[in-house]
Enzyme design. Structure first.
Site, PDB file in Angstrom:
ATOM      1  N   GLY A  34      36.528  56.593  39.201  1.00 58.80           N
ATOM      2  CA  GLY A  34      36.986  56.257  40.543  1.00 58.80           C
ATOM      3  C   GLY A  34      37.081  54.773  40.859  1.00 58.80           C
ATOM      4  O   GLY A  34      37.891  54.360  41.675  1.00 58.80           O
ATOM      5  N   GLU A  62      31.880  49.816  42.504  1.00 61.76           N
ATOM      6  CA  GLU A  62      31.950  51.272  42.657  1.00 61.76           C
ATOM      7  C   GLU A  62      32.871  51.637  43.817  1.00 61.76           C
ATOM      8  O   GLU A  62      33.002  50.884  44.795  1.00 61.76           O
ATOM      9  CB  GLU A  62      30.522  51.802  42.888  1.00 61.76           C
ATOM     10  CG  GLU A  62      30.388  53.256  43.248  1.00 61.76           C
ATOM     11  CD  GLU A  62      30.843  54.244  42.169  1.00 61.76           C
ATOM     12  OE1 GLU A  62      31.974  54.096  41.688  1.00 61.76           O
ATOM     13  OE2 GLU A  62      30.079  55.179  41.857  1.00 61.76           O
ATOM     14  N   ASP A  74      27.660  57.712  48.135  1.00 59.88           N
ATOM     15  CA  ASP A  74      27.468  58.910  48.949  1.00 59.88           C
ATOM     16  C   ASP A  74      25.966  59.207  49.035  1.00 59.88           C
ATOM     17  O   ASP A  74      25.282  58.674  49.914  1.00 59.88           O
ATOM     18  CB  ASP A  74      28.262  60.051  48.296  1.00 59.88           C
ATOM     19  CG  ASP A  74      28.269  61.333  49.107  1.00 59.88           C
ATOM     20  OD1 ASP A  74      27.989  61.282  50.306  1.00 59.88           O
ATOM     21  OD2 ASP A  74      28.564  62.405  48.525  1.00 59.88           O
ATOM     22  N   PHE A  84      35.175  64.464  53.027  1.00 60.70           N
ATOM     23  CA  PHE A  84      35.499  64.240  51.627  1.00 60.70           C
ATOM     24  C   PHE A  84      36.787  63.421  51.556  1.00 60.70           C
ATOM     25  O   PHE A  84      37.808  63.795  52.119  1.00 60.70           O
ATOM     26  CB  PHE A  84      35.659  65.553  50.867  1.00 60.70           C
ATOM     27  CG  PHE A  84      35.656  65.331  49.385  1.00 60.70           C
ATOM     28  CD1 PHE A  84      34.458  65.233  48.693  1.00 60.70           C
ATOM     29  CD2 PHE A  84      36.845  65.181  48.691  1.00 60.70           C
ATOM     30  CE1 PHE A  84      34.442  64.982  47.332  1.00 60.70           C
ATOM     31  CE2 PHE A  84      36.837  64.924  47.320  1.00 60.70           C
ATOM     32  CZ  PHE A  84      35.643  64.833  46.644  1.00 60.70           C
ATOM     33  N   ARG A  97      44.025  60.392  42.951  1.00 63.57           N
ATOM     34  CA  ARG A  97      43.555  59.031  42.688  1.00 63.57           C
ATOM     35  C   ARG A  97      44.657  58.002  42.895  1.00 63.57           C
ATOM     36  O   ARG A  97      44.390  56.847  43.193  1.00 63.57           O
ATOM     37  CB  ARG A  97      43.072  58.913  41.233  1.00 63.57           C
ATOM     38  CG  ARG A  97      41.843  59.725  40.896  1.00 63.57           C
ATOM     39  CD  ARG A  97      41.317  59.280  39.536  1.00 63.57           C
ATOM     40  NE  ARG A  97      40.393  60.234  38.924  1.00 63.57           N
ATOM     41  CZ  ARG A  97      39.097  60.282  39.175  1.00 63.57           C
ATOM     42  NH1 ARG A  97      38.572  59.457  40.053  1.00 63.57           N
ATOM     43  NH2 ARG A  97      38.326  61.147  38.560  1.00 63.57           N
TER      44      ARG A  97
END
Ligand code: IMP
Ligand code: MG
Length: 191
Positions: free
Chosen positions: A53, A107, A111, A161, A174
């Site tokens: 990610g 990053e 979460d 989300f 993505r």
């Protein structure tokens, strides 16, 4: 099928991402200017992208940083079984040793905090010279472990989300150039 038909709403627009990343890059450049690259005998800042990610963010962020740097990648995976919930392991390690280096973890989103904490502990144990963390999104609603984040792009209070700009759902989305939430129907059956 169009990629955006399952999206609920856009939370962070392309222009907001661009502006914020420019600010982060300027701040990081200033903070590290005296620390590493230009110190005699010093070694350049090493940015560490968290696969998969964090790749899009890393790619844009480093081009907003104006000091010498290198980059490497790490992949962390959850064992994801009932006996060891949340236990993490290193799936792909860095290529080069990091002892004595100034390391910046990059990053996409924090979460529960477990992933970043695991990476921080792993790299700290390798006796880096300094260790900082930059997260594009700090999603605090489900935080389980406190982690220190030195640079944060966006703080979100909602427990939604998110997809896009590197963030995926089931491997997709993505490549959206912005960050959006998904319609509940798109998440159904994923309890
Ligand atoms: P942690 O819960 O802080 O350990 O985050 C674990 C990983 O889950 C992050 O590195 C992300 O890749 C992923 N993640 C967490 N929240 C989201 C989200 O809203 N969308 C997509 N991926 C997420
Ligand atoms: Mg991640």
């Amino acid at each position: 099928m169009r990629l955006n038909q399952s999206l609920k709403r856009v939370l962070i627009q392309e222009e907001q991402l661009r502006r914020k990343i420019g600010e982060l890059g300027a701040e990081i450049s200033g903070d590290y200017r005296e620390m590493s690259g230009e110190v005699a005998g010093g070694r350049p800042l090493l940015t560490v992208g968290v696969l998969r990610g964090g790749v899009i963010f890393l790619a844009d962020l480093i081009r907003a940083i104006e000091i010498p740097l290198g980059y490497d990648f790490i992949t962390v995976s959850s064992y994801g079984n009932a006996t060891s919930p949340g236990e993490l392991r290193l799936l792909k390690d860095l290529v080069d040793p990091v002892e004595g280096r100034d390391v910046l973890i990059v990053e996409d989103i924090v979460d529960t905090g477990r992933t970043v904490r695991f990476i921080q502990q792993t790299l700290h144990n390798r006796r880096v010279r300094s260790l900082k963390t930059c997260a594009l999104i700090d999603k605090r609603a489900r935080r389980e472990v406190e982690v220190e984040l030195d640079y944060v792009g966006f703080r979100l209070e909602e427990d939604e989300f998110l997809v896009g700009y590197g963030l995926d759902y089931a491997g997709l989305y993505r490549n959206l150039p912005y960050v959006a939430s998904l319609k509940p129907a798109a998440l159904e059956g994923d309890a």
